[in-house]
Design a protein around this motif. Structure first.
Motif, PDB file in Angstrom:
ATOM      1  N   GLU A 125       4.466  -5.812 -12.361  1.00 10.99           N
ATOM      2  CA  GLU A 125       3.758  -6.997 -12.493  1.00 10.99           C
ATOM      3  C   GLU A 125       3.298  -7.128 -13.695  1.00 10.99           C
ATOM      4  O   GLU A 125       2.688  -8.039 -14.191  1.00 10.99           O
ATOM      5  N   TYR A 147      12.443 -15.609  -6.905  1.00  9.53           N
ATOM      6  CA  TYR A 147      11.149 -15.654  -7.382  1.00  9.53           C
ATOM      7  C   TYR A 147      10.818 -17.109  -8.030  1.00  9.53           C
ATOM      8  O   TYR A 147       9.934 -17.839  -7.785  1.00  9.53           O
ATOM      9  N   GLU A 148      12.003 -17.568  -8.725  1.00  7.52           N
ATOM     10  CA  GLU A 148      11.995 -18.984  -9.104  1.00  7.52           C
ATOM     11  C   GLU A 148      11.884 -19.947  -8.335  1.00  7.52           C
ATOM     12  O   GLU A 148      11.221 -20.964  -8.170  1.00  7.52           O
ATOM     13  N   THR A 164       8.459 -19.943  -6.911  1.00  7.14           N
ATOM     14  CA  THR A 164       7.325 -20.599  -7.637  1.00  7.14           C
ATOM     15  C   THR A 164       7.492 -22.215  -7.820  1.00  7.14           C
ATOM     16  O   THR A 164       6.575 -23.052  -7.630  1.00  7.14           O
ATOM     17  N   ASN A 211       2.125 -18.432  -4.420  1.00  7.91           N
ATOM     18  CA  ASN A 211       1.352 -17.449  -5.495  1.00  7.91           C
ATOM     19  C   ASN A 211       1.875 -16.221  -5.502  1.00  7.91           C
ATOM     20  O   ASN A 211       2.909 -15.724  -4.883  1.00  7.91           O
ATOM     21  N   ARG A 212       1.402 -15.235  -6.422  1.00  5.46           N
ATOM     22  CA  ARG A 212       1.871 -14.001  -6.688  1.00  5.46           C
ATOM     23  C   ARG A 212       1.675 -13.069  -5.643  1.00  5.46           C
ATOM     24  O   ARG A 212       2.529 -12.298  -5.304  1.00  5.46           O
ATOM     25  N   LYS A 239       4.357 -14.042  -3.132  1.00  4.19           N
ATOM     26  CA  LYS A 239       5.961 -13.322  -3.858  1.00  4.19           C
ATOM     27  C   LYS A 239       5.934 -11.836  -3.310  1.00  4.19           C
ATOM     28  O   LYS A 239       7.107 -11.634  -2.872  1.00  4.19           O
TER      29      LYS A 239
END
Length: 322
Positions: free
Chosen positions: A121, A214-215, A218, A223-224, A227
């Motif tokens: 991260e 991940y894209e 998003t 949110n993080r 993910k």
């Protein structure tokens, strides 16, 4: 078109069903001969240092004598196993080994996974590389050196930890001489030394996750944390399961160097494990048959554990060793 005879049909049948002649196997081996040549040293190493020494397992069933050799020593059957299973010390040592390994499985095993997730991260590449170097470095130190550092840090007179306790008005603690502290020290020192190196495997698994996931997450507004839960953890689940299966197979094997450097007679009741017991009985007392029996016992139990864990993993997931 002229109809095929029965003989011609039988001749063409293997080709129609996809059968391969034996010569094609040798042809494929010849095609990749350089890859097999690279594999050969590893196979030779395993054969010489892993399989040939299995011949020495015979002394677990013999009253081994140096002068008579392995074949000349008399057979005693299961005498040494009966001695082990009838000894209270042996059960205490097995219990210590299992408890320490279960502590490491519970507390130390998740640390490399968490560390890899945290490193993954990090946005600053320089800071990430610095942290990686710091946490990897202890792995390259021998337990003689690293254990000496731990002993100095926990020293009741001049150790940093006890100096900090004194600064807060507390009494110094003899961490390595108190049974209640010895096992936590073993687990913590294992985490400090090996967690950084263990994180490499999980970082490699993280790098294989498709960035397009991940894209897409998003774009969907994830949110993080979401993910992490729905992309990152499932992406490394198979690697974690494989490492867990291998770890369970070593529940009866604690590193000799770590225990031998850190323990002393005052903590034998909680710190004496199979590897240190083998050292004292085998090398110091020259009772090689008993130590061979212990080694065989470890191997059999380790195989049963890894086979059982692999079966469970294979049944409830798509990952297994075989």
């Amino acid at each position: 078109m002229k109809a095929m005879t029965e003989t011609q049909e039988r001749t063409l049948a293997p080709k129609q069903t996809g059968g391969k002649p034996l010569t094609s196997v040798w042809r494929a081996a010849g095609k990749h001969k350089y890859l097999y040549a690279l594999l050969l040293p590893g196979l030779l190493w395993y054969f010489i240092f892993r399989y040939l020494p299995m011949y020495g397992v015979l002394i677990a069933f013999k009253d081994y004598n140096f002068s008579k050799g392995i074949w000349g020593s008399p057979w005693v059957g299961l005498k040494h196993f009966e001695f082990l299973f009838g000894s209270e010390d042996f059960y205490s040592i097995v219990r210590n080994t299992l408890v320490i390994n279960l502590y490491e499985l519970l507390f130390a095993f998740p640390v490399p996974v968490i560390l890899a997730l945290l490193l993954n991260e990090m946005k600053s590449l320089l800071f990430k590389r610095t942290i990686q170097t710091v946490v990897y470095f202890p792995h390259f130190l021998s337990w003689v050196v690293f254990g000496g550092i731990i002993i100095q840090l926990l020293s009741p007179n001049e150790g940093l930890v006890n100096n900090m306790l004194r600064a807060f008005g507390m009494e110094p603690v003899f961490f390595l001489s108190k049974s209640e502290y010895f096992r936590p020290v073993i687990v913590l020192s294992s985490i400090l030394k090996e967690s950084g190196w263990g994180a490499i495997i999980y970082l490699a698994a993280l790098s294989s996750i498709d960035t397009e996931q991940y894209e897409a997450a998003t774009i969907d507004g994830a949110n993080r944390y979401q993910k992490l839960i729905y992309i990152t953890l499932p992406g490394i689940r198979n690697t974690v399961l494989i490492m867990l299966i291998l770890k369970v197979g070593y529940l009866l094997d604690v590193g000799f160097e770590q225990i031998y450097i850190l323990y002393n007679p005052s903590v034998y009741d909680v710190g004496d494990v199979l590897s240190t017991y083998i050292y004292r009985i085998g090398l110091q007392s020259a009772q090689f048959s008993i130590t061979a029996a212990i080694g065989l016992f470890q191997s059999v139990i380790g195989f049963i554990l890894i086979w059982t864990t692999n079966r469970i993993a294979k049944k409830y997931s798509e990952v297994s060793l075989w």
